[in-house]
Design a protein around this motif. Sequence first.
Motif, mmCIF file in Angstrom:
data_model
loop_
_atom_site.group_PDB
_atom_site.id
_atom_site.type_symbol
_atom_site.label_atom_id
_atom_site.label_comp_id
_atom_site.label_asym_id
_atom_site.label_seq_id
_atom_site.Cartn_x
_atom_site.Cartn_y
_atom_site.Cartn_z
ATOM 1 N N TRP A 196 0.879 -1.174 0.000
ATOM 2 C CA TRP A 196 0.000 0.000 0.000
ATOM 3 C C TRP A 196 0.910 1.214 0.000
ATOM 4 O O TRP A 196 1.327 1.702 1.038
ATOM 5 C CB TRP A 196 -0.908 -0.023 1.215
ATOM 6 N N LEU A 197 1.249 1.667 -1.182
ATOM 7 C CA LEU A 197 2.226 2.730 -1.354
ATOM 8 C C LEU A 197 1.713 3.686 -2.415
ATOM 9 O O LEU A 197 1.151 3.255 -3.418
ATOM 10 C CB LEU A 197 3.574 2.126 -1.783
ATOM 11 N N GLY A 198 1.911 4.975 -2.202
ATOM 12 C CA GLY A 198 1.486 5.982 -3.168
ATOM 13 C C GLY A 198 0.680 7.106 -2.555
ATOM 14 O O GLY A 198 0.545 8.181 -3.143
ATOM 15 N N PRO A 223 5.081 13.483 -10.281
ATOM 16 C CA PRO A 223 4.686 13.385 -11.687
ATOM 17 C C PRO A 223 4.270 11.956 -12.041
ATOM 18 O O PRO A 223 4.869 10.983 -11.575
ATOM 19 C CB PRO A 223 5.956 13.805 -12.442
ATOM 20 N N VAL A 224 3.262 11.829 -12.868
ATOM 21 C CA VAL A 224 2.701 10.515 -13.200
ATOM 22 C C VAL A 224 3.748 9.607 -13.833
ATOM 23 O O VAL A 224 3.840 8.421 -13.492
ATOM 24 C CB VAL A 224 1.480 10.673 -14.126
ATOM 25 N N ALA A 225 4.555 10.135 -14.740
ATOM 26 C CA ALA A 225 5.562 9.309 -15.411
ATOM 27 C C ALA A 225 6.595 8.784 -14.421
ATOM 28 O O ALA A 225 7.015 7.618 -14.501
ATOM 29 C CB ALA A 225 6.245 10.109 -16.516
ATOM 30 N N VAL A 351 -5.010 11.901 -8.048
ATOM 31 C CA VAL A 351 -5.243 10.585 -7.440
ATOM 32 C C VAL A 351 -5.786 9.626 -8.488
ATOM 33 O O VAL A 351 -5.359 8.459 -8.567
ATOM 34 C CB VAL A 351 -6.214 10.704 -6.249
ATOM 35 N N ARG A 352 -6.723 10.092 -9.308
ATOM 36 C CA ARG A 352 -7.284 9.234 -10.359
ATOM 37 C C ARG A 352 -6.184 8.743 -11.303
ATOM 38 O O ARG A 352 -6.136 7.558 -11.659
ATOM 39 C CB ARG A 352 -8.345 10.004 -11.153
ATOM 40 N N GLU A 356 -4.837 4.875 -11.732
ATOM 41 C CA GLU A 356 -4.853 4.227 -13.048
ATOM 42 C C GLU A 356 -3.524 3.522 -13.300
ATOM 43 O O GLU A 356 -3.486 2.404 -13.823
ATOM 44 C CB GLU A 356 -5.126 5.274 -14.128
ATOM 45 N N VAL A 357 -2.433 4.181 -12.911
ATOM 46 C CA VAL A 357 -1.112 3.560 -13.042
ATOM 47 C C VAL A 357 -1.028 2.297 -12.194
ATOM 48 O O VAL A 357 -0.559 1.242 -12.647
ATOM 49 C CB VAL A 357 0.000 4.550 -12.632
#
Length: 445
Positions: A196-198, A223-225, A351-352, A356-357
Amino acid sequence: MKKYIYKASVLALFAGVLFTSCEPEVDYDVNPSAGAELDFSNYVAVGNSLTAGYQDGGLYREAQLNSYPAILADQFEEVGGGEFVQPLFSEAERNGSGYLRLAGLPTPTSPVLEPVTTELAVRRDVQPLPGGPRLTKFTDPVNNLAVPGISVLSAATPVYGGVNPYFERLLTDAEVGQKSYLQKVAETQPTFFTMWLGNNDVLTYATNGAVADPTNPFSDKTPVATFRAVYTQMLAALTKGGEVEGVVANIPDVTAVPFFTTVNLNSIRQSESVPDDAVIYIKVGPAPTDVRPLTMDDLVLLTTKDKVGRPDQVQTPAGPVAIPHGFHPANPLTDSEVLDQAEVAEIKEHVRQLNEVIAQVADANNIAVFDVNAFFNNIKGGFNIDEVTYSPAFISGNLFSLDGIHLTPRGYAIIANEFIRVINSYYKASVPTVDVTNYRTVVFP
């Protein structure tokens, strides 16, 4: 103006956050089985403060013993699980980093909180780290690798071991600043894992009112990337090329957490000595005129509560004047004290994207996902287990601890059961759930 009696804690330096699927299902009577695929003999837990058992603004021995990984490990023992080692604080240092206790509750949303400052595991023989005082070391191999405050971004950065005292205590002196959390995780040999990370890739930013600290490179939204790249490496390190099974959990919505939902326009107006039609002002931009009235779509942070109405000296053409904080355009609530409507939308969208990632990387590795985001959104209206009512309400909801972000032992038990539900469904196992009533909620004076 009313003098608020919420004694604001130092909310843990790197707070880390909380929960979310449908109303919890409980099944205490099953024939225990790990199914055909699972091997729980060496269960490893990876995560942040929520995985550590952090609660009440700190990490302490009782909290560690009631972490959801510890609860899971107890249930795994019934289906072949092995020893589960946590970096526990000793009995002599049982209060760990220190935490908050409830000293009084004049109203349901105005607790009197006092810090616990005795029997700590705080080291006085060395200089503190940028993230706080160093804690007693625990460098033996552990199964619960949780580090309060850690994010996916910081997990790949070796220097982080010299910043975060919770990570530093798990490293030898030679490893501090040299070994990343990602490397630490890669050294493990799990037969099963949870991750549970992020949360802190968004939460640190959100708990500061959507203001990044220029002195903290981990305080902005990741950043998402970058998130995708590191998260992919982390899951590859745990799955060992597809040989190891596990479950990952995603990131909850901030509007499901009492730290962001307890204080609002209505609750301020309902406070003693505040007029029902009082207007509260917030700062929404850098210019002096970037001020507007607070609405119900804006989220006032829980740690702002004791600051509302505080008499501040404000410079005017006529000289300094005492103006209640938030009750005049000349002394509005600051940007770091509120998530305004636009910032809430910004954070929810980030968050969305990160969730998704998580879903995509988990799917690529054939790993189950616990949709914490959906779970918390679905329980906003409350639910019942064994005739006890639960909700995300601050203190009275039985789920969240005194910091408004982390769970009570009962809340962690409910989360453990949700992990078990996902494990049983995805892997066709029959791990028994736990009786959540065996775990406490908030301790009242």
